[in-house]
Design an enzyme around this catalytic site. Structure first.
Site: not given
Ligand code: ADP
Ligand code: ZN
Ligand code: MG
Length: 591
Positions: A172, A174-179, A395-396
């Site tokens: 996914g 960056p910043g979507t919450g993978k970690t 489109h979708e």
């Molecule tokens: P990724 O690893 O996908 O780049 P992170 O898990 O490091 O993203 O997310 C960074 C911060 O953003 C998290 O510590 C949290 O505070 C916030 N965050 C990101 N996604 C979510 C989510 N789905 N729900 C709640 N907080 C989130």
């Molecule tokens: Zn398409």
């Molecule tokens: Mg991460």
């Protein structure tokens, strides 16, 4: 109580403040970090959620000369690991380490003042984070729930003789919450979390990365059940055949090879599960995705509007909100934001309120914060303009309405205009086209027509086609070409496979059977013809259903996602043009 005076701050902000020498004192508790700014910065008191990377943090605090008290339970292990690292460094004749923080907004390297090599630290311990901390990614959570069960009730699976999967890849933007999700899995299962980041290996001395991987897996086996988390897997897992002789990164390859060896050397039933994360799945070495390695993929995508509301709720919890604050309205204005963007937004708003010496955060703080965050995002060009949003929506819906009339698996179960930030070619997980060996011809034509539905909708409404449709055209061309050359679905050429099915070969530079110029021309002609037919059909369907196209698009623009009964009801209203039966019949008459 003391905590009442503290405002929450984002971990990334805390780190920034440490690095800017604004922090006077830090107390690291098991689940959170409390800190106070220097008097010249107002002596403000904050707390932030612990990242779990205590050992890395200690290095940063030491090197910035910040006074701290460490009350977290894993400090002893942290010291041990540091010791280990130092002796490893000594053996190599290099004497230092550079600790790295990985966080949403990039990496911070922290010199330990002992030289200039690089190393990593992986942190251990319970994360204290649960699924309740992660919002708006319900599907990913659901899939990972199973992993929690593997870890906490491993015996149940072992007894019955089931093989527990050992490698899971979170994919996914960056910043979507993978970690966060990986930590939550560990937290939910109550098992140790050992983590490392792929980017830390790239500049290591030859051999160090590999031995570190070995070390990590050995530790994990001793601590099982536990989770190994490998962030930025793409940094070590880049496809190998891209490297020029002599110009490749030997260290990375050795590290990757060691990782593959380790992955093969244990079974999920040993209680170790490896979770890796990447935002660039398309560059991963295919060897990583083979069975028994990272064969499970979980998509962690940007949240839709209701997901954003939930994420805002999570992050607004410790913040004192004014009565006028409407999280729903904020979610509406933050199209395209990731979880990290939203966390950042809430914090910005809280800072605004604090700066104005108010006790509560008001809607106007959020409005101002949105502007700021959006400005930042626009620089990274991730926000769609309203007109782009419209194009995407038409489109979708075009795909969906056309798909509704097609036989087989073309039926669309969900439409979304939430941007997918993965790769230029819109990496779609669980798209089974590659694995479906038995795709019937009419089904294939149906897929082709569905693929062209997006483009057809754009043509009808805007009279031109955006670049967004080019991926579909590529896919459609591939599909049509495969129909002719691999599956033998051609009237004039007959059922001859001109191309070996590349799925059987590791090497993709596959081998067309030697063909004559004439046949090649005929193949091209057939491909063009099936695409044109599909395109005409898609146009005919959408022209006939133009009213539905318009109204459905309006709903989609409002909701961002359409699925379930609501979508199915709409799809049953699509009318078939007269030509449709005829054309599909033509497809079926081949003997
Ligand atoms: P990724 O690893 O996908 O780049 P992170 O898990 O490091 O993203 O997310 C960074 C911060 O953003 C998290 O510590 C949290 O505070 C916030 N965050 C990101 N996604 C979510 C989510 N789905 N729900 C709640 N907080 C989130
Ligand atoms: Zn398409
Ligand atoms: Mg991460």
């Amino acid at each position: 109580m003391q905590t009442e005076n503290r405002s929450q701050s984002a971990y990334s902000q805390f780190i920034d403040q440490v690095r800017a020498s604004q922090v006077q004192q830090v107390t690291i508790k098991p689940d959170r970090i409390e800190y106070t700014l220097k008097p010249e910065f107002g002596s403000h008191q904050y707390y932030t959620k612990s990242s779990g990377q205590t050992d890395t943090l200690l290095g940063l605090l030491k090197s910035n000369g910040v006074e701290y008290t460490n009350l977290s339970n894993n400090s002893a292990t942290a010291e041990n690991i540091l010791g280990l690292l130092i002796s490893a460094g000594a053996i190599l004749g290099t004497f230092a380490c550079l600790l790295k923080f990985s966080k949403a907004n990039g990496d911070i390297g922290v010199g330990m003042g002992m030289g200039k090599s690089k190393a990593r630290v992986y942190n251990q311990g319970k994360t204290g984070i649960t699924f309740a901390d992660v919002a708006g990614v319900d599907e990913a959570k659901q899939e990972l729930q199973e992993v929690v069960d593997f870890l906490s009730n491993g015996e149940k699976y072992r007894k019955i003789g089931a093989k527990i999967p050992k490698g899971i890849l979170l994919v996914g933007p960056p910043g979507t919450g993978k970690t966060l999700l990986a930590k939550a899995v560990a937290g939910e299962a109550g098992v140790p979390f050992l983590s490392m980041s792929g980017s830390e290996f790239v500049e290591l001395y030859v051999g160090v990365g590999a031995s570190r991987v070995r070390d990590l897996f050995n530790q994990a086996k001793r601590q099982a059940p536990c989770i190994i988390f490998i962030d930025e897997l793409d940094a070590i897992g880049k496809t190998r055949n891209g490297s020029v002789p002599g110009g490749g990164n030997d260290e990375r390859e050795q590290t990757l090879n060691q990782l593959l060896t380790e992955m093969d050397g244990f079974s999920g039933n040993d209680g170790v599960i490896v979770i890796a994360a990447t935002n660039r799945p398309e560059i991963l070495d295919p060897a990583l995705r083979r069975p028994g390695r990272f064969d499970r993929h979980v998509l962690v995508d940007r949240p839709d509007k209701s997901g954003r509301v939930e994420i805002l709720q999570v992050h607004a919890q410790p913040v004192v909100l004014g009565e006028d604050v409407d999280l729903d309205a904020i979610a509406h204005q933050t199209f395209g934001f990731t979880g990290a963007d939203l966390a950042n937004l809430v914090n910005e708003a809280a800072l605004m309120a604090a700066r104005a010496n108010r006790q509560v955060v008001l809607m106007k703080d959020f409005a101002e914060a949105i502007e700021r965050v959006v400005a930042g995002l626009e620089k990274r060009s991730r926000v769609l303009t309203p007109i782009e949003r419209q194009i995407v929506a038409y489109h979708e819906v075009g795909h969906a309405l056309v798909g509704a009339l097609m036989p087989g698996g073309s039926k669309v179960s969900k439409i979304s205009i939430v941007p997918r930030g993965i790769g230029a070619l819109g990496y779609t997980l669980q798209m089974p086209t590659e694995d479906r060996f038995l795709m019937l011809e009419d089904e294939l034509r149906g897929q082709l027509t569905t693929l062209l539905g997006g483009r057809a909708a754009e043509e009808i409404i805007f009279g031109k086609v955006s670049t967004g449709a080019s991926d579909d055209i590529q896919k459609a061309t591939d599909l049509a070409a495969r129909a002719v050359t691999q599956y033998g679905m051609s009237e004039t050429l007959g059922p001859i496979a001109f191309e070996k099915n590349s799925a059987q070969f590791l090497d993709d530079s596959s081998s067309r059977r030697a063909i004559s110029e004439e046949v090649a021309v005929e193949i091209d002609r057939q491909v063009k013809q099936s695409i044109n037919q599909a395109h005409d059909l898609a146009l005919a369907i959408l022209e006939l259903n133009r009213g539905l196209l318009e109204s459905t698009t309006q709903i989609l623009l409002e909701k961002e996602v359409l699925e379930g009964d609501e979508l199915q009801t709409i799809l049953t209203r699509v009318q078939a043009p007269e030509s449709l039966q005829h054309r599909l019949m033509k497809g079926q008459t081949r003997t």
